[in-house]
Each structure stands twice: as structure tokens, then as C-alpha cells.
Design a protein around this motif. Structure first.
Motif, PDB file in Angstrom:
ATOM      1  N   TRP A   7      43.726  10.855 -64.106  1.00 55.07           N
ATOM      2  CA  TRP A   7      43.650  11.369 -63.234  1.00 55.07           C
ATOM      3  C   TRP A   7      44.397  10.680 -62.244  1.00 55.07           C
ATOM      4  O   TRP A   7      45.143  11.271 -60.922  1.00 55.07           O
ATOM      5  CB  TRP A   7      42.278  11.933 -62.567  1.00 55.07           C
ATOM      6  CG  TRP A   7      42.345  13.051 -61.710  1.00 55.07           C
ATOM      7  CD1 TRP A   7      42.137  14.385 -62.139  1.00 55.07           C
ATOM      8  CD2 TRP A   7      41.449  12.875 -60.437  1.00 55.07           C
ATOM      9  NE1 TRP A   7      42.256  14.601 -60.774  1.00 55.07           N
ATOM     10  CE2 TRP A   7      41.590  14.191 -59.881  1.00 55.07           C
ATOM     11  CE3 TRP A   7      41.779  11.912 -59.600  1.00 55.07           C
ATOM     12  CZ2 TRP A   7      42.063  14.468 -58.518  1.00 55.07           C
ATOM     13  CZ3 TRP A   7      41.279  11.493 -58.130  1.00 55.07           C
ATOM     14  CH2 TRP A   7      41.726  12.747 -57.376  1.00 55.07           C
ATOM     15  N   LEU A   8      43.911   9.221 -61.750  1.00 52.63           N
ATOM     16  CA  LEU A   8      44.601   8.544 -60.406  1.00 52.63           C
ATOM     17  C   LEU A   8      45.579   9.045 -60.316  1.00 52.63           C
ATOM     18  O   LEU A   8      46.704   8.883 -59.472  1.00 52.63           O
ATOM     19  CB  LEU A   8      43.598   7.713 -60.146  1.00 52.63           C
ATOM     20  CG  LEU A   8      42.474   7.557 -59.797  1.00 52.63           C
ATOM     21  CD1 LEU A   8      41.513   6.034 -59.877  1.00 52.63           C
ATOM     22  CD2 LEU A   8      41.655   8.039 -57.848  1.00 52.63           C
ATOM     23  N   ARG A   9      46.772   8.296 -61.354  1.00 51.14           N
ATOM     24  CA  ARG A   9      47.445   7.906 -61.892  1.00 51.14           C
ATOM     25  C   ARG A   9      48.615   9.184 -61.182  1.00 51.14           C
ATOM     26  O   ARG A   9      49.300   8.907 -60.824  1.00 51.14           O
ATOM     27  CB  ARG A   9      48.203   7.555 -63.059  1.00 51.14           C
ATOM     28  CG  ARG A   9      47.979   6.191 -63.835  1.00 51.14           C
ATOM     29  CD  ARG A   9      48.060   6.061 -65.347  1.00 51.14           C
ATOM     30  NE  ARG A   9      47.770   4.483 -65.740  1.00 51.14           N
ATOM     31  CZ  ARG A   9      49.077   3.335 -65.359  1.00 51.14           C
ATOM     32  NH1 ARG A   9      50.423   3.722 -65.297  1.00 51.14           N
ATOM     33  NH2 ARG A   9      48.216   2.187 -65.781  1.00 51.14           N
ATOM     34  N   GLY A  10      48.190  10.632 -62.087  1.00 47.02           N
ATOM     35  CA  GLY A  10      48.490  11.304 -62.059  1.00 47.02           C
ATOM     36  C   GLY A  10      49.000  12.031 -60.304  1.00 47.02           C
ATOM     37  O   GLY A  10      49.567  12.495 -59.865  1.00 47.02           O
ATOM     38  N   ARG A  11      47.713  11.340 -59.448  1.00 46.50           N
ATOM     39  CA  ARG A  11      47.487  12.260 -58.512  1.00 46.50           C
ATOM     40  C   ARG A  11      48.461  10.518 -57.883  1.00 46.50           C
ATOM     41  O   ARG A  11      49.266  11.474 -56.387  1.00 46.50           O
ATOM     42  CB  ARG A  11      46.327  11.993 -57.455  1.00 46.50           C
ATOM     43  CG  ARG A  11      46.457  12.040 -55.666  1.00 46.50           C
ATOM     44  CD  ARG A  11      44.910  12.277 -55.454  1.00 46.50           C
ATOM     45  NE  ARG A  11      44.325  12.290 -54.434  1.00 46.50           N
ATOM     46  CZ  ARG A  11      44.093  13.983 -53.619  1.00 46.50           C
ATOM     47  NH1 ARG A  11      43.745  14.805 -54.684  1.00 46.50           N
ATOM     48  NH2 ARG A  11      43.920  14.581 -52.578  1.00 46.50           N
ATOM     49  N   TYR A  12      48.857   9.596 -57.243  1.00 47.13           N
ATOM     50  CA  TYR A  12      49.618   8.666 -57.067  1.00 47.13           C
ATOM     51  C   TYR A  12      50.201   8.486 -57.029  1.00 47.13           C
ATOM     52  O   TYR A  12      51.539   7.601 -56.848  1.00 47.13           O
ATOM     53  CB  TYR A  12      48.030   7.698 -56.277  1.00 47.13           C
ATOM     54  CG  TYR A  12      46.890   8.175 -55.368  1.00 47.13           C
ATOM     55  CD1 TYR A  12      47.413   8.382 -54.331  1.00 47.13           C
ATOM     56  CD2 TYR A  12      45.781   8.231 -56.295  1.00 47.13           C
ATOM     57  CE1 TYR A  12      45.902   9.097 -53.397  1.00 47.13           C
ATOM     58  CE2 TYR A  12      44.646   8.435 -55.272  1.00 47.13           C
ATOM     59  CZ  TYR A  12      44.983   9.614 -54.347  1.00 47.13           C
ATOM     60  OH  TYR A  12      43.923   9.182 -53.913  1.00 47.13           O
ATOM     61  N   ALA A  13      50.422   7.922 -58.694  1.00 46.79           N
ATOM     62  CA  ALA A  13      52.051   7.818 -58.527  1.00 46.79           C
ATOM     63  C   ALA A  13      52.010   5.835 -59.192  1.00 46.79           C
ATOM     64  O   ALA A  13      52.071   5.245 -59.894  1.00 46.79           O
ATOM     65  CB  ALA A  13      53.321   8.404 -58.658  1.00 46.79           C
ATOM     66  N   THR A  14      51.483   5.306 -58.085  1.00 46.97           N
ATOM     67  CA  THR A  14      51.437   4.090 -58.305  1.00 46.97           C
ATOM     68  C   THR A  14      50.367   3.862 -58.123  1.00 46.97           C
ATOM     69  O   THR A  14      49.958   4.510 -56.839  1.00 46.97           O
ATOM     70  CB  THR A  14      52.998   3.633 -57.081  1.00 46.97           C
ATOM     71  OG1 THR A  14      52.446   3.477 -55.894  1.00 46.97           O
ATOM     72  CG2 THR A  14      53.892   4.296 -57.824  1.00 46.97           C
ATOM     73  N   LEU A  15      49.995   2.291 -57.492  1.00 46.40           N
ATOM     74  CA  LEU A  15      48.612   1.312 -57.191  1.00 46.40           C
ATOM     75  C   LEU A  15      49.161   1.404 -56.113  1.00 46.40           C
ATOM     76  O   LEU A  15      48.233   1.439 -55.146  1.00 46.40           O
ATOM     77  CB  LEU A  15      48.619  -0.071 -58.100  1.00 46.40           C
ATOM     78  CG  LEU A  15      48.125   0.105 -59.103  1.00 46.40           C
ATOM     79  CD1 LEU A  15      47.990  -1.201 -59.982  1.00 46.40           C
ATOM     80  CD2 LEU A  15      46.600   0.625 -59.070  1.00 46.40           C
ATOM     81  N   ASP A  16      50.311   1.010 -55.211  1.00 47.29           N
ATOM     82  CA  ASP A  16      50.703   1.078 -53.816  1.00 47.29           C
ATOM     83  C   ASP A  16      49.942   2.664 -53.165  1.00 47.29           C
ATOM     84  O   ASP A  16      49.724   2.170 -51.818  1.00 47.29           O
ATOM     85  CB  ASP A  16      52.093   0.811 -53.480  1.00 47.29           C
ATOM     86  CG  ASP A  16      52.490  -0.753 -54.043  1.00 47.29           C
ATOM     87  OD1 ASP A  16      51.658  -1.354 -54.230  1.00 47.29           O
ATOM     88  OD2 ASP A  16      53.722  -1.183 -53.957  1.00 47.29           O
ATOM     89  N   ALA A  17      50.787   3.711 -53.356  1.00 51.77           N
ATOM     90  CA  ALA A  17      50.257   4.661 -52.915  1.00 51.77           C
ATOM     91  C   ALA A  17      48.825   4.371 -53.478  1.00 51.77           C
ATOM     92  O   ALA A  17      47.911   5.462 -51.879  1.00 51.77           O
ATOM     93  CB  ALA A  17      50.731   6.386 -53.941  1.00 51.77           C
TER      94      ALA A  17
END
Length: 681
Positions: free
Chosen positions: A182-192
Motif C-alpha cells: 500500500w505504501l509503495r502505491g502511495r509514495y512510489a519511492t522511499l525518498d518520498a
């Protein structure tokens, strides 16, 4: 799509059409021997019941083993109900896994933030993100939909039951994996993600997705944005399960509407129902009164909010109680008249169906002391007679079906994400209660006899001359622009303490509070001034405040101070302000005034919009007025909030329910309801 459900209700055995308003209950025939079923349908006909929810907790009966199925009893029940003119809202039965499933697959069981497993023995012992549970649940759904796709009793599908009531937050390894997706879908990158979560604080920066966990029990306060995102994720995980079941039902029965029962109540804040509404064909809700001095105000508020979630369209009251429940510290029976008043208050706010938990009161199990339409005493009881009388009333109100809520001049904005974010830990006070503040404003408007709509964020605010946004804590930039535009185009915004403070990432809007709304309001606050428990402050002309104060500086010359603090640290400083904005205005209330104090202040806040009560003076505060409008006419509902007789003069229209007095008056008995119909253009 609730009209589709109503249109599928069949005629009774005598050929007479069923009432257009649905009336019924959860029906659990599996708890009773077959000889009781015949009595059940006879009494349903007597009471005017035309729809029941079946199979909600029947998984263990339907599937007694991994490869064993038993549909014979349900076939008989479906046939019996159809032959007696009762439609079936058929549940998918996935709410409570059978013992064989949790024994074979304990990995479906939820885990608390402390790592404790929630074991079988009650209900909802399943993880929303468990792939194993999902596989078994969807297999059951497919079997049910295939078998009953063409059954004439089937009028709607009931997905699961009260999704998230006991399992909204699961901290298992399944949840951790799903949370990362879910977090990957929301932010795409770890930096974000690291930016959004502010991980520079406390050395929390993540260098790999696999390092991220749900906010399990920690040594101190977990990351606040992590907590907020986990709340968002948890609501979405349940919504995803709803979608998964729904898609199978739509594939196999495309003409049968699908719903699930929401729980729009103060204690069930984990599910963002405004976000879920688009996933169902019609909104359904369960509501139970929790006794308090304002319990019927809360009932009205929740019914009103359910209407707001449904976009003003009709909705389905799936469950409420005929009398006492079983899960409160003291389970009080309802007073005479309250069964009907509670039910008709929901109808006033848009319900086209009135249903109860449950049809026949259980003889065993955890809910055996929960009231039902047929109590332990049987049909020869005051309770069943009240149920039958309500059925007759709903037949009289058949023309109301399909009518939408007529928009009110005042809207109260209700925002799930502000509810979540404003009550997290590490805040200026732990005493803040978002729902209570919203209810205070609603109760104050009821006291003044002013109709209001409770609407979710994202609703069309232009329908209301005044929008009240209490504790609108989380304000993304776009929402701030929308509120500014609303005021500048002629709307009148009222907001309160701890509003406009953070963005969608729970980052503070810098430069002084109230952050995102500071320029619109024309004020600036450097530091919050929460009050200790029980501490109060006096305001000139606006009563007594509690919980919170603000050290306000007026920054725009046109900002008007409507009330000052008379006591406390902020004595002499502004407490309530209003700034003209374009053709409208924006006002700020910096303390909790409670319903009584707000009732005193509200006339001044409503004055620029010209909003006043439509009720005669003698009825204000004693009677709630609500309006529905549709092809059958304009329907004015009058609900007596008191235990005393109230006469409401000066009314016009046909009295469908209630007692007509002299010269256009309507007489409301204590706890009574009247409904008047006038033609529409």
C-alpha cells in the motif's frame, strides 16, 4: 440502486403489493428448529415484514468442512420466505470463519499491536489482508452466488457483516506485507515516504521497504504519519475485501444490488465510510443508541451523516434495536414510543428501509439478551405490538420511498482523516473528542430549530449558505483552496480550534496557526492554550469555554472580534472572530463551548447568511424538523425530542402520520412523530 431492491420485493400470497418502504430484520433460522420457521413467516406477515437479511453468521452451517457443503436448509428458508412475500438480503456469510478453518489455518487470525493473537470463540477472527482467508471466503461467495443467482426471493447481496467492527486493525506479518504494498502505491519511492513520515526525526530513515512495519507496540510514541497511514491502509484493506466479494457477486448476479452494512456511530471511526460509499450499490447502516443526555441527538446526527455519505439519496437502515442491547454496562429498555421515534428519525433522514437486529430473540449465545422484533415473551407482548404498529406506519409512509433529503441551509463538515489525526498521541491535549465537538454544533442547531446536513469532505458545499467545519485539523492545500473559494463566492464558513493545523502528511503548516486557514480567517496564533481537565474560561456574550483556548492576534483589519475572553490566561484577547471574504465570511471559535454555549453564539454566526428557524418559536428546541422531497411530494417530518406533548401551529399539508389539531396545528405526543405531505411542483 435501493430502488432496485424495493422493486424486487415480491407481492404477498394475497396478491397485494408489498409496502415500498422495506421493513424487516436479520433472520437467523439456523438457530431454531424447523417447526418455528412456519410461525416466523406467519408473524412476519402480521407485522408487515417484507425483507430479511439471512445467512450472516452461517458459514459453519453452510460449509461444515473444507469440501463439504450443506445448502438444503437455506434452500428451504429461501423458498419459504418467497412463498410468504418476504424478500431476502442474502449475506455472503464470511463475517465469522468456521472452527475448522481457523484450526487448519491459524495464520488467518488477527494479531494485536502487542503481538497477541485474537483467537476463535467470538466473531470476526480473521485478518483483512490474509490471502488464505481471502481464498476460502471468495470460494464461499462464489458457491452462494452460483446457487442462488436466479432465486426469486433474492433482492440484494449483503457482503460480510459490519466490516471492521472487531478486526479493523491487524498488526500481523500479512498486514505488514500488505502495508508495504500500500505504501509503495502511495509514495512510489522511499525518498518520498521518508519525507512524508518525517523520518529525519528520531533516526527513523528507511533504506529498504522491508524495514517498514505497522505501528506495533513501541518504546515510545510511534511515528505520527506512520500511524495515520496505517489507519488509512486499514480502512482500505477492508474496502479491498468488500470489492473482492462484490466483484464475484456482480459477475454472477449483475442485476442484484450489492451492499454492506456500515456502522456510522461514535465508536466506529476506523472505517472511512465516505470513501467506501462508491463501492456499494446503495448505502446501508447499522446504528445503536448509547444512553446519554444527548443520545437521540446522536441518533439524528448519525442518520444525517449516513444521508450525507449517500449523497442525499435514500439508504437502508440495516440494523438497530427494538429495545435493549446486550453489550453496554447497563442495558436499558426503550421507553414507550422510542422504538417508533428512533425508526422514523432514520426515515426522516433518508432511510427507505427500517430493519432490526434481529427477528427472533436468541435463546442462547452472546446476544441472547439483545432485544428483537419477537422477544423471549413471544408475540403476545407490548414489544411485538409496537413492532406491528410500526409496520402499519411504514405502509402509510409508502409514498416517501425514493424521496431524497432536501438540502438544508447549514452544512456540518465531517472529515474522517481529521478525526483520526486530531486524536493521535503527542498532541496539546489528549482530551479532544472530534465527534463530540461535531455533535455539539448539531445539538445547538437542533436547540435553535435550524435544519442542518452533516456532510463528508468532498461534498458540494455550495448547497449550503453556512458550512461549519469543527476541528478540521487536517487540511491539504486543495481543501484550503476549496474553503476559500466557498467563502469568497458567498458562503459563510465557521471553523474552530485545532483546525487547519496539518497537511495530508500530518506536517504542520508553518508560519503560525491556524496554518492552512490563517489568511482566510485573518488571524494568527503563536501558541495553543489547552485547558486542564475541568478548567473553564468565561467569554463575554458567549458563555463558558473548556478544553482549549488560543492566543489570537488579529492580522487583517477587517476581521471582527465577536467575543473576548473574560477570564483565564487569554483574558481580554479575542475568542471568536469573523472576517469578510469576498461575498462571504470566515469565522473562528477558539474554545469548546458545548451545545448550550454554541446555541447562544450561533445566531450571531448565522446572521450574515440570514439563516433562521422555519419552526414556530414554541416548537424550537423541542421538535426536530427534516424534509424529504420526491415524486410523491414534499414530506415534512416532525420529531418530538421531549417526553411531553408539543403542539406545532401554522402548518399546511396532509397529515400522513400524527394528530392534526385545530387551524393547521399538529399535536405531537411525547416521543411522537408526525409527517405532513405537500405537493411539489
Amino acid at each position: 440502486m435501493i430502488s432496485t431492491l424495493l422493486s424486487r420485493l415480491r407481492r404477498g400470497p394475497d396478491g397485494a403489493p408489498a409496502p415500498r418502504l422495506a421493513f424487516g430484520a436479520d433472520y437467523n433460522p439456523e438457530q431454531w428448529p424447523r417447526e418455528v420457521w412456519e410461525e416466523d413467516v406467519r408473524l412476519m406477515r402480521e407485522a408487515g415484514v417484507n425483507v430479511v437479511s439471512v445467512g450472516i453468521f452461517s458459514w459453519a452451517r453452510l460449509q461444515p468442512g473444507p469440501d463439504a457443503w450443506d445448502f438444503g436448509w437455506l434452500d428451504d428458508v429461501m423458498d419459504l420466505l418467497h412463498h410468504n412475500g418476504v424478500g431476502v438480503d442474502l449475506a455472503t456469510a464470511t463475517a465469522s470463519p468456521p472452527p475448522w478453518l481457523s484450526a487448519a489455518h491459524p495464520e488467518i487470525l488477527p494479531v494485536t499491536d502487542r503481538g497477541e493473537t485474537l483467537w476463535p470463540g467470538a466473531r470476526q477472527h480473521w485478518r483483512p489482508t490474509s490471502p488464505v482467508f481471502r481464498e476460502y471466503a471468495l470460494r464461499l461467495v462464489r458457491e452462494l452466488a452460483t446457487r442462488y443467482a436466479g432465486h426469486p426471493a433474492l433482492v440484494a447481496w449483503h457482503v460480510n457483516n459490519e466490516l471492521g467492527c472487531h478486526n479493523v486493525y491487524d498488526y500481523s506479518d500479512d498486514a505488514a506485507r500488505a502495508f508495504r504494498v500500500w505504501l509503495r502505491g502511495r509514495y512510489a519511492t522511499l525518498d518520498a515516504l521518508n519525507h512524508a513520515w518525517g523520518t529525519a526525526f528520531w533516526s527513523q530513515r528507511y533504506s529498504d521497504w522491508e524495514q517498514i512495519l505497522p505501528p506495533r507496540l513501541a518504546a515510545s510514541h510511534p511515528n505520527p504519519t506512520q500511524q495515520l497511514d496505517f489507519k488509512r491502509f486499514s480502512s482500505d484493506a477492508l474496502k479491498d475485501h468488500l470489492r473482492a466479494e462484490r466483484e464475484i457477486l456482480r459477475e454472477l448476479t449483475p442485476d442484484v444490488p450489492v451492499t454492506t452494512n456500515f456502522m456510522v456511530m461514535p465508536g466506529t471511526k476506523g472505517m472511512n465510510y465516505a470513501d467506501w460509499a462508491a463501492e456499494v450499490d446503495f448505502v446501508a447502516n447499522d446504528h445503536y443508541v448509547v444512553p446519554s443526555p444527548r443520545d437521540r441527538d446522536e441518533l439524528s446526527f448519525s442518520a444525517n451523516l449516513t444521508s450525507g455519505i449517500a449523497g442525499g439519496r435514500p439508504w437502508f437502515l440495516m440494523e438497530h434495536s427494538t429495545s435493549a442491547v446486550n453489550w453496554q454496562p447497563v442495558n436499558l429498555a426503550k421507553k414507550p414510543g422510542e422504538l417508533a421515534r428512533d425508526s422514523l428519525t432514520h426515515v426522516a433522514h433518508g432511510a427507505d428501509a427500517v430493519c432490526f437486529f434481529q427477528w427472533r430473540q436468541s435463546a442462547a449465545g452472546a446476544e441472547k439478551y439483545h432485544s428483537a422484533m419477537v422477544p423471549h415473551a413471544g408475540a403476545d407482548s407490548d414489544l411485538f405490538r409496537a413492532v406491528t404498529a410500526l409496520g402499519d406506519t411504514l405502509k402509510t409512509l409508502a409514498p416517501v420511498a425514493g424521496a431524497e433529503r432536501e438540502p438544508a441551509e447549514v452544512g456540518i463538515l465531517f472529515d474522517w482523516e481529521s478525526w483520526w489525526a486530531s486524536e493521535q498521541d503527542s498532541h496539546p491535549t489528549s482530551l479532544l473528542d472530534y465527534h463530540r465537538e461535531a455533535l455539539d454544533w448539531y445539538s445547538a442547531l437542533l436547540t435553535l430549530g435550524i435544519r442542518a446536513d452533516v456532510v463528508p469532505t468532498g461534498a458540494d458545499l455550495s448547497r449550503h449558505r453556512v458550512v461549519i467545519a469543527p476541528v478540521l485539523h487536517l487540511v491539504p492545500a486543495e481543501l484550503a483552496k476549496d474553503l476559500t473559494r466557498y467563502a469568497e463566492q458567498g458562503g459563510h464558513l465557521v471553523t474552530t480550534y485545532f483546525s487547519g493545523i496539518v497537511d495530508e502528511n500530518d506536517h504542520v503548516w508553518l508560519g503560525g496557526y491556524p496554518g492552512a486557514l490563517r489568511d482566510l480567517l485573518g488571524i494568527r496564533i503563536e501558541e495553543f492554550g489547552p485547558l486542564a481537565a475541568g478548567e473553564t474560561v468565561e467569554l463575554d456574550g458567549a458563555g463558558t469555554g473548556g478544553l482549549w483556548t488560543d492566543r489570537i492576534s488579529v492580522t487583517a483589519p477587517e476581521t471582527e472580534v465577536l467575543a473576548h475572553y473574560r477570564s483565564g490566561v487569554q483574558a481580554g484577547r479575542p475568542a471568536v472572530t469573523r472576517r469578510p471574504a469576498g461575498r462571504g465570511s470566515a469565522a473562528y471559535v477558539s474554545t469548546r463551548l458545548g451545545a448550550e454555549g454554541l446555541a447562544s453564539l450561533l445566531p450571531r454566526l448565522l446572521e450574515p447568511a440570514g439563516v433562521t428557524s422555519d419552526l414556530p418559536a414554541e416548537a424550537r428546541g423541542r421538535v426536530e424538523a427534516t424534509v424529504r422531497r420526491g415524486p410523491g411530494g414534499r414530506f415534512l417530518f416532525l420529531v418530538n425530542r421531549t417526553d411531553e406533548t408539543v403542539t406545532v401551529p401554522g402548518l399546511t399539508g396532509e397529515v400522513l402520520v400524527g394528530d392534526a389539531g385545530e387551524e393547521g396545528a399538529v399535536v405531537l405526543a411525547g416521543r411522537g412523530v408526525a409527517v405532513l405531505r405537500t405537493p411539489t411542483d
